[in-house]
Enzyme design. Sequence first.
Site, mmCIF file in Angstrom:
data_model
loop_
_atom_site.group_PDB
_atom_site.id
_atom_site.type_symbol
_atom_site.label_atom_id
_atom_site.label_comp_id
_atom_site.label_asym_id
_atom_site.label_seq_id
_atom_site.Cartn_x
_atom_site.Cartn_y
_atom_site.Cartn_z
ATOM 1 N N CYS A 356 0.767 -1.165 -0.438
ATOM 2 C CA CYS A 356 0.109 -0.036 -0.192
ATOM 3 C C CYS A 356 1.072 1.364 -0.448
ATOM 4 O O CYS A 356 1.646 1.018 -0.185
ATOM 5 C CB CYS A 356 -0.634 -0.208 1.099
ATOM 6 S SG CYS A 356 0.176 0.133 2.775
ATOM 7 N N GLY A 360 -0.761 5.418 5.973
ATOM 8 C CA GLY A 360 -0.939 5.575 7.804
ATOM 9 C C GLY A 360 0.253 5.384 8.292
ATOM 10 O O GLY A 360 0.388 6.143 9.795
ATOM 11 N N THR A 424 -4.669 -2.861 5.306
ATOM 12 C CA THR A 424 -3.779 -1.969 4.541
ATOM 13 C C THR A 424 -2.696 -0.569 5.910
ATOM 14 O O THR A 424 -3.967 -0.747 7.294
ATOM 15 C CB THR A 424 -4.093 -0.983 3.553
ATOM 16 O OG1 THR A 424 -5.057 -0.070 4.008
ATOM 17 C CG2 THR A 424 -5.451 -1.368 2.500
ATOM 18 N N CYS A 425 -2.206 -0.269 5.704
ATOM 19 C CA CYS A 425 -1.514 0.642 6.207
ATOM 20 C C CYS A 425 -1.848 2.390 5.818
ATOM 21 O O CYS A 425 -0.522 3.316 6.151
ATOM 22 C CB CYS A 425 0.031 0.382 6.832
ATOM 23 S SG CYS A 425 1.239 0.153 5.903
ATOM 24 N N SER A 426 -2.877 2.279 5.033
ATOM 25 C CA SER A 426 -3.066 3.403 4.233
ATOM 26 C C SER A 426 -4.182 4.413 5.067
ATOM 27 O O SER A 426 -5.422 3.462 6.044
ATOM 28 C CB SER A 426 -3.351 2.711 2.958
ATOM 29 O OG SER A 426 -3.899 4.464 2.153
#
Length: 704
Positions: A356, A360, A424-426
Amino acid sequence: MSISPYQEAGNLLQEVIVNRRGLKSAAFSGNKKKKGCSKSAYAQACKTLRHKGLLDQILNLNEGRLYKAVKVDDCKNQGLLYVLLFELLFGINQKIRGGGALKRYICKVETELRDAKQIVVGSSEDDDDNNNNILPAAFPRYVRINTLKDNSKNVIQLLQQQLPEDDEQGNSNIYRDRHVPNLLVLSPNSNIPWYKHPLVIEGHVVLQDKSSCFSALALVHGSGNAADDIGIADDGGCDFIDACAAPGNKTTHLAALVALARETNTTNTNHSAEKGKKKNKKNNKQHPAKNKSNIIFALDKSDTRIKILQDRVPNLVPSSPSATVEVQSLHEDFLNVMPDDPTYENVKAILLDPSCSGSGIINSIDRFYLDQQQQQAKKNNPSGGDEASSTPQKSRVQTIASFQRLALLHAMSFPNLKRIVYSTCSIHEEENEIVAASALHEHNARNDEYPDQKWKIVAPIALNGWTRRGHTDIQLSEDVTWTEEDAKSCVRVDGRKGDETNGFFVACFERKDTDNTATTTKEFDKTIIEEATTDNELRPLYDHEFQKISTEKPKKVQVPKKVEKDDSPVPTKGKSSKAPLKVKAKAPPANKKEDKMTKKRAKKSAWKVKQKEQKLMRMLKIESEKDDTGKTQKAKVQKKLKIVNDQITEVKEKGSPPVVTAAPPSNKKEEKVPKKKAKQTAWKKKRDEKKVKKMLKKNAEKSN
């Protein structure tokens, strides 16, 4: 031409500032022949990048007069320039070593730079909002206990030995996280060097951000009990796929949760079986339990990342004949895996955490810097658009989202699957809610004639206590539906809004034929997967105690050099006791240097006695071959030999070589025997051998 001592750190920073590369990728990837940068250069680049926001404010003060004075635009290596500025204004010694043109430009305006620093730093301390935008977020340190190798009691006891005691107000130094079981929360200023800590090296704990623990937790404990929903209750009845597994934090967390869920179910089954025996003694035939492991297929297509995964898994997931979970690391692209492959026919759940944008992650220095650049570009060009304002950034997010949607659709095509967790780390909606909604709509539309193959979004019961949820108003095509219930079922994390962990998104999908009406409303019981301990052993739950912690640098914590296993068993509920770790207490000697030198002198003294004996023996042998005229010389030699023998006898009786009482050396150079002395000793030995040979030759000639 002399090279600046800051050159390596400057070149590294140049890659980040000018070429917009990540700090870690610039430092440790590239040419295979060329090794990664030094630790000191990497640390210096990190510190400079952390303060770059302050340095820019200092340079841009008074309409950018200092910016022009140090010639930032004309500088070929801006990274080196910023490193020199950091060393002068924020470094330990606050001065620049070495020389060069850049140093001369900076030193000309040194006084003005220091005055500007006082203005900028003073204003940033008064304004909390401004200060938050200058430096990256400092979240608490999250430490996940690896329950496959240790338990919470042992880990907490060991950590308490290295941290300050709880204060009088009752503030603790270690807390338990209120959402993720077996996750400890420590102060961001605990200053323990974790990456060389024995607990980390030996795999008893894992340094993992809180939000990234949500994926595995939601997969194992989705809409209810994992044993009932996806078949962990059956021995080996449920396998898993981690589609993008490396570097392995989520994979190993999943393995620990599966083992605990299966172990808890076995304990409950045994209790119910004992009750059944009492009621009906006739039906008391015991059937041997199967010992088949649940397999986690950890896939990754990257050559370098899969190697990291393969190195970490054996340390974190120990294999044994009695193990209930097994991790198989496979170098394979998930999109190329066939859903009808017999290898994966027993797979009931997939963890999909694809690549991703990483928008974030805000406590990473280089990502924070790039985010700052985007915000600055937005201020300079207000008409540029929304969150993905620049065209390259927007194009990149769309490309990533397209891949994510394909991966989610591929996961939904596995016929025997019961649950998928997409994460996701978004923080971008394009990668989160829009991907989830579009993939769900597309798959269900394709399988309109097969209701049992359709999917729905459910709220993971394990994360019921988390309040921040998905976005409702998102831009979708007309035929795609996204209800408020769907949005509330998704989990969102945003570190910029006080969540004290990096940004994250979790969506849990289940087959439509799964009945979860009875379990969605009940509270999640953390004791299902958290080790039972007494009230005295439990640490308090974390409630934002470290959010406004002082940024003063604490004293450095000593790390234990050795860790040994304790033979005493520690009873735990429903599981065999594990050998805990404890620090091996070893009292240091009173004076290590004196001890070492005493042994060295004694060894040298013994060697001298031995050499003297050998020399006298040789001389005695020579004299014995002479005629009667040499009787006087022979007597002298025998007398000397007797003295040497007396010394040797005295040494043997005492049990250690005689210590030569000499004054201690004044410095380190005198402690070591110089090479010159060693050469002289070797030369003397050769000389003696030559003398003996000559004497033997003369005696032979005389006798003839």
